[in-house]
Design an enzyme around this catalytic site. Structure first.
Site, PDB file in Angstrom:
ATOM      1  N   ASP A  56      -6.109  29.591  26.618  1.00  0.00           N
ATOM      2  CA  ASP A  56      -6.974  30.454  26.523  1.00  0.00           C
ATOM      3  C   ASP A  56      -8.230  30.084  25.852  1.00  0.00           C
ATOM      4  O   ASP A  56      -8.321  29.388  25.108  1.00  0.00           O
ATOM      5  CB  ASP A  56      -6.329  31.978  25.931  1.00  0.00           C
ATOM      6  N   GLU A  57      -9.421  30.775  26.007  1.00  0.00           N
ATOM      7  CA  GLU A  57     -10.702  30.608  25.614  1.00  0.00           C
ATOM      8  C   GLU A  57     -11.074  29.146  25.530  1.00  0.00           C
ATOM      9  O   GLU A  57     -11.352  28.768  24.469  1.00  0.00           O
ATOM     10  CB  GLU A  57     -10.754  31.264  24.111  1.00  0.00           C
ATOM     11  N   VAL A  58     -10.969  28.613  26.409  1.00  0.00           N
ATOM     12  CA  VAL A  58     -11.308  27.025  26.580  1.00  0.00           C
ATOM     13  C   VAL A  58     -12.709  26.928  26.586  1.00  0.00           C
ATOM     14  O   VAL A  58     -13.404  26.443  27.725  1.00  0.00           O
ATOM     15  CB  VAL A  58     -10.576  26.122  27.703  1.00  0.00           C
ATOM     16  N   TYR A  59     -13.480  27.478  25.566  1.00  0.00           N
ATOM     17  CA  TYR A  59     -15.104  27.320  25.688  1.00  0.00           C
ATOM     18  C   TYR A  59     -15.363  25.679  25.540  1.00  0.00           C
ATOM     19  O   TYR A  59     -14.632  24.766  25.207  1.00  0.00           O
ATOM     20  CB  TYR A  59     -15.492  27.730  24.361  1.00  0.00           C
TER      21      TYR A  59
END
Length: 381
Positions: A56-59
């Site tokens: 998740d949230e692989v910025y």
């Protein structure tokens, strides 16, 4: 990946060299690292049916140099890059552990088109876990998202709620009401989900917001919240009867869900930590601030100016010294009890961190005033 990629020996596997939160998906060594991590966890848990591979949230995915070059090729997109990596990791799990189904957080998938998802082959390999920790989540939006995932080829989905964390990065007490509402919202989504589609719900309990942030609520503090949330899910709702059952299980005579104040002690393991943390959270800072910032004898006759020069009026001294000494000894006793209770549960490093964040700032200020007072009295004599 932060707890791994922060280390110098793994830094070369970062997507962006300066940032430890995303893996470079182009390096073979990256996949080997993930595989090693999966193998280590698998070795500790026999007979698994599911394995959560994260994601998740692989910025910053797509912002590394290799990714930028890859994205310049026709038809390549950040979405495809993400899906290719998920597919590679899921295939790793499938080949080594054919009986285990990988689960993946869904937020990176939410904005993708149905066509992109369907063409990737990912829906045949993983089950998405839709997370939302709000007390007022968008039920209609979740139902539509579920339908979209079904059309793309995902056979089963999971939900993820929270029983602690998610309400403040340095939160020390759990507001049960918020988390209960979150479960009830998910029950509403579940009631509108075809029965063969929902595989389960994971109740997340955050220790931190990320690897570098401070601790949020400790587990013993949140046990009542976990009990309320589990019972609400098990019973399909929350009622007076469910509340009474939870109180009986926890050994608490009066469970507060809409305030932080639980007046009753409880007999569940760790309940003494909850009681002491509640005392510290509510009264330590406020009682010290009351003495140091709102007591006229301290602010008027023992200011930082006086303390630096060891000046104290002999009459005034007797008007607040007993209060300061008594407050210090009261809090030292509470903190000693809390330290002893936490030692039964936590590693020393976690205790040290919690104390430094939540206790020391106020306690050290109070200790310093008492020490300065002693120095000033000595100087008078």
């Amino acid at each position: 990946m932060e707890f791994v990629l922060k280390h110098r020996e793994f830094a070369h596997l970062r997507e962006v060299p300066a940032l430890p939160n995303a893996l470079n998906p182009h390096k073979e060594e990256s996949l080997a690292l993930v595989k090693a991590m999966i193998d280590q966890v698998m070795a500790l848990h026999e007979g698994l049916e599911w394995f959560h591979i994260g994601c998740d949230e692989v910025y910053y995915l797509g912002e590394g140099e290799e990714s930028k070059q890859w994205l310049q090729q026709p038809d390549n997109t950040p979405e495809k890059l993400c899906l290719a990596h998920i597919k590679a990791v899921a295939s790793c799990v499938a080949s080594s552990y054919p009986r285990v189904t990988p689960i993946v957080w869904d937020d990176m998938l939410r904005g993708m088109s149905e066509e992109t998802l369907a063409d990737s082959g990912v829906p045949q390999l993983v089950q998405p876990m839709i997370w939302d920790y709000a007390a007022d989540l968008d039920v209609e939006g979740k139902v539509q998202l579920l339908e979209k995932y079904r059309r793309c080829g995902f056979s089963k989905v999971w939900f993820a709620s929270a029983f602690k964390g998610a309400t403040g990065v340095n939160q020390s007490l759990t507001l049960i009401g918020h988390h209960l509402k979150n479960q009830l919202e998910w029950l509403e989504v579940a009631s509108r989900t075809p029965p063969d589609v929902l595989e389960g719900i994971a109740l997340t309990g955050w220790q931190r917001y990320d690897h570098f942030s401070v601790l949020c609520e400790l587990l013993p503090v949140a046990i009542p919240s976990l009990a309320v949330c589990l019972q609400a899910l098990k019973n399909g709702g929350y009622s007076e009867k469910v509340k009474e059952n939870v109180e009986k299980l926890l050994g608490m005579s009066n469970l507060e869900i809409d305030t932080y104040m639980s007046t009753s002690l409880g007999t569940f393991p760790g309940s003494n930590i909850l009681t002491l943390v509640t005392q510290v959270s509510f009264y330590l800072k406020s009682s010290v601030d009351e003495l140091l910032e709102r007591n006229r004898y301290v602010t008027g006759w023992f200011s930082p100016y006086h303390r630096k020069r060891k000046i104290i009026h002999p009459i005034i001294m007797h008007l607040f010294q007993p209060d300061a000494v008594s407050l210090l000894s009261k809090w030292n006793a509470v903190v000693q009890d809390l330290q002893a209770a936490m030692e039964q549960v936590f590693h020393q490093c976690a205790i040290e961190e919690w104390m430094e964040e939540n206790v020391h700032p106020s306690l050290q200020k109070l200790q310093q005033v008492v020490d300065d007072l002693d120095e000033a009295i000595k100087a008078q004599n």
